[in-house]
Design a protein around this motif. Structure first.
Motif, short mmCIF file in Angstrom:
data_model
loop_
_atom_site.label_atom_id
_atom_site.label_comp_id
_atom_site.label_asym_id
_atom_site.label_seq_id
_atom_site.Cartn_x
_atom_site.Cartn_y
_atom_site.Cartn_z
N HIS A 1 -7.38 -2.11 8.77
CA HIS A 1 -5.98 -1.60 8.81
C HIS A 1 -5.64 -0.37 9.73
O HIS A 1 -4.64 -0.62 10.54
N THR B 1 -3.43 6.81 7.70
CA THR B 1 -3.28 5.42 6.99
C THR B 1 -3.62 5.43 5.53
O THR B 1 -4.56 6.43 5.41
N ILE B 2 -3.42 4.73 4.64
CA ILE B 2 -4.03 4.68 3.43
C ILE B 2 -4.15 3.24 3.09
O ILE B 2 -3.08 2.42 3.10
N GLY B 3 -5.32 2.99 2.48
CA GLY B 3 -5.55 1.28 2.07
C GLY B 3 -5.46 0.41 3.13
O GLY B 3 -6.00 0.54 4.37
N LYS C 1 8.65 6.45 4.27
CA LYS C 1 7.44 5.81 4.42
C LYS C 1 7.37 5.09 6.10
O LYS C 1 8.55 4.72 6.43
N GLU D 1 1.90 6.86 5.55
CA GLU D 1 1.65 6.33 6.81
C GLU D 1 2.69 6.79 8.02
O GLU D 1 3.02 5.72 8.58
N ARG E 1 -2.88 -3.66 4.06
CA ARG E 1 -1.80 -4.57 3.56
C ARG E 1 -1.97 -5.75 4.46
O ARG E 1 -2.30 -5.81 5.75
N THR F 1 -0.30 10.69 5.19
CA THR F 1 -1.18 9.77 4.38
C THR F 1 -0.41 8.81 3.34
O THR F 1 -0.31 7.62 3.79
N LEU F 2 0.34 9.65 2.39
CA LEU F 2 1.14 8.48 1.59
C LEU F 2 2.11 7.71 2.16
O LEU F 2 2.77 6.83 1.60
N ASN G 1 0.61 -1.23 -0.03
CA ASN G 1 0.01 -0.05 -0.15
C ASN G 1 0.99 1.48 -0.03
O ASN G 1 0.42 2.23 -0.15
N LEU G 2 2.20 1.36 0.11
CA LEU G 2 2.98 2.33 0.28
C LEU G 2 3.90 2.09 -0.97
O LEU G 2 5.00 2.99 -0.86
#
Lengths: 351, 351
Positions: free
Chosen positions: A161, A293-295, B262, B287, A297, B284-285, A111-112
């Protein structure tokens, strides 16, 4: 086959699209249900979330693209070299596109990924009858999960997540700001994680009643209760342990910061593209932290098991099921105008 | 006795003050050296950091007050009921005032006490010959720590606490934005914690050279190098693990956020009273997370041991030693105007 294709802002066309032909290393899925996500809605309203102008570096695709990344269905055909699946398997899709080679991918954090994308935003997606996906995206479903529920696994994974990455422990007190689908699912996940108290904050009474129904212990209408932060501070004896921000506004981020306890945490699940003013003293005087957070994993298996065992009741966030032909009027426009809507599923059975 | 008394903005008077008389439960300290802290400087320039208008709820004191909270000296007299100390003991002071009864105090976090204050801001402090303190504030010194070094233990504790609360591990890459005394001490603590690389970023070449001298591996002058974030990102292959923000500005917070990797972290050690614009997408991008610390807790024994064993070389941040009589001109004004100054110690021996 029929498909909902994104051409640009307020230009989503339900039209005939060529049925994809199976390729080596791919799986062809016959889609049953596809949920409309907040990012689909953002795409509809012109936010820059769809691959345009140049092909995506991993998928090679670009708009016009078939939208839709929250979907479940059946395996229809299996490409050469793919093992471990059978035609007819009931499956849900983990639609994360990643390069597989960057630092993040190699550390198990797709996701990253530097080139992270989503099926249905950076390749053709699920608002159609058939779509090709990579085997790593395909998760088989146990018999006691319906395909409707399976279409909600993707947004559930987002909330799951966020709760897993947060400093939440059993007994934590929680506030959720914004109870659209992600906020509602965050309430479910926080409840499953053993939250002792869950505040839901929103401006829509309809959404708040839904929040109460699925696990919030206290609901607060922010439009009616101006002293909501003081109330949460007073009722909890110093603030909640964690606030999840699922609304995406400057005011909700700062209310979230103001309502947490000392050493507390705010977790932003929303996307906030523009810089916002943040009261840093809320972090300083509390030694608190703000994360985002994003998405998701590595959580699909857990989410599937939690839904199968009844620990997450995700079907209750589904407020409407519509046909693909009606996706613009009954889907995108309904979500834009009707705040009682949470998750709308699009049926592609008869599309 | 002579004392530097804060009356208001730009009104610190070196004048005669009544020598405090020992009381039951208190320790009377003969002060040797007292450092000028950034918050003393803020007080001098009128920031609302001194107790005014009403007595502090714990100490009962209010301005005019003798400033100074970074000090060391000798035990001069011991109040009734105090055990474990002897007259003549060489000691340093942990100047945190706390109620002892709130949630934070009961959880062992006096720096987050609802009524937290500092000796020298919320009670009479150390810019004088004698002062009364509580026994819990008094730490005995090993023979191989000088009293000058002991006067720097307090700001070292601030940096040490920030590094301990951060997600730093051995091998982490670090950037420190702003290398005044706290930034310099953060470099020392990060080095002691096993940082594999330490960037120091500031606008003063004099400060940056000091940073290099005490442990930074790369120095960047932000006034000269506009692409400093891109440089850090490129050199580290994706950003540093942790950035410590010790400058207190919107631009340094956002540069810190932009230069982390990240899952990285920004730790704000500065005080930023006004809300600032923050680019949430950097969180966000990646985390990533943004936290802030204030003061310290439960670290004095460790800091004393680290200095005694040579793992922290804190004396190198001392740039000047002055007499109490000269505190305004040679102390506050020098710190305001001369960026080559880091820590100025005030001698009270002959005051």
């Amino acid at each position: 086959m029929k498909a909902a294709v994104w051409y640009g802002k307020h230009d989503i066309r339900v039209e005939n699209s060529e049925e994809p032909i199976i390729k080596p290393g791919k799986i062809k899925v016959k889609v049953a249900w596809t949920g409309i996500c907040g990012s689909d809605l953002h795409a509809y309203h012109g936010a820059p979330v769809v691959q345009v102008d140049e092909p995506h570096p991993v998928t090679g695709e670009m708009a016009p693209l078939i939208l839709g990344h929250e979907f479940a269905g059946f395996i229809h055909e299996i490409g050469e070299g793919v093992v471990g699946f059978s035609v007819g398997d009931r499956v849900t899709i983990e639609p994360v596109i990643r390069c597989g080679n960057c630092n993040s991918c190699l550390k198990g954090m797709p996701n990253l990924c530097d080139q992270m994308g989503f099926v249905g935003l950076h390749s053709n997606g699920g608002f159609t009858e058939y779509t090709l996906v990579d085997p790593h995206m395909v998760h088989k479903l146990p018999d006691n999960i319906t395909l409707e529920e399976a279409a909600v696994i993707e947004p559930t994974a987002v909330a799951f997540h966020a709760v897993k990455l947060s400093q939440m422990k059993v007994g934590s007190t929680v506030a959720v700001y914004g109870v659209g689908p992600i906020g509602l699912l965050t309430i479910q996940c926080a409840k499953a994680a053993g939250a002792s108290h869950i505040y839901a904050v929103d401006v829509s009474n309809e959404r708040l009643h839904k929040a109460l129904e699925i696990g919030a212990t206290t609901i607060i209408n922010a439009a009616e209760e101006v002293n909501l932060v003081e109330r949460i501070q007073a009722e909890t004896g110093g603030g909640v342990d964690i606030a999840f921000e699922c609304a995406g506004a400057e005011v909700t981020v700062n209310n979230a910061l103001a309502s947490i306890a000392k050493t507390g945490q705010v977790v932003i699940e929303s996307i906030i593209p523009q810089p916002i003013k943040v009261d840093i003293m809320q972090l300083t005087l509390k030694e608190a932290n703000l994360m985002a957070t994003i998405g998701y994993r590595n959580v699909y298996k857990e989410v599937i098991a939690m839904i199968a065992s009844g620990k997450l009741d995700v079907k209750s966030i589904i407020t409407k099921k519509i046909a693909l032909d009606d996706i613009v009027e009954e889907g995108f426009n309904a979500l834009t105008n009707d705040k009682s809507q949470a998750k709308i599923l699009v049926s592609t059975y008869k599309a």
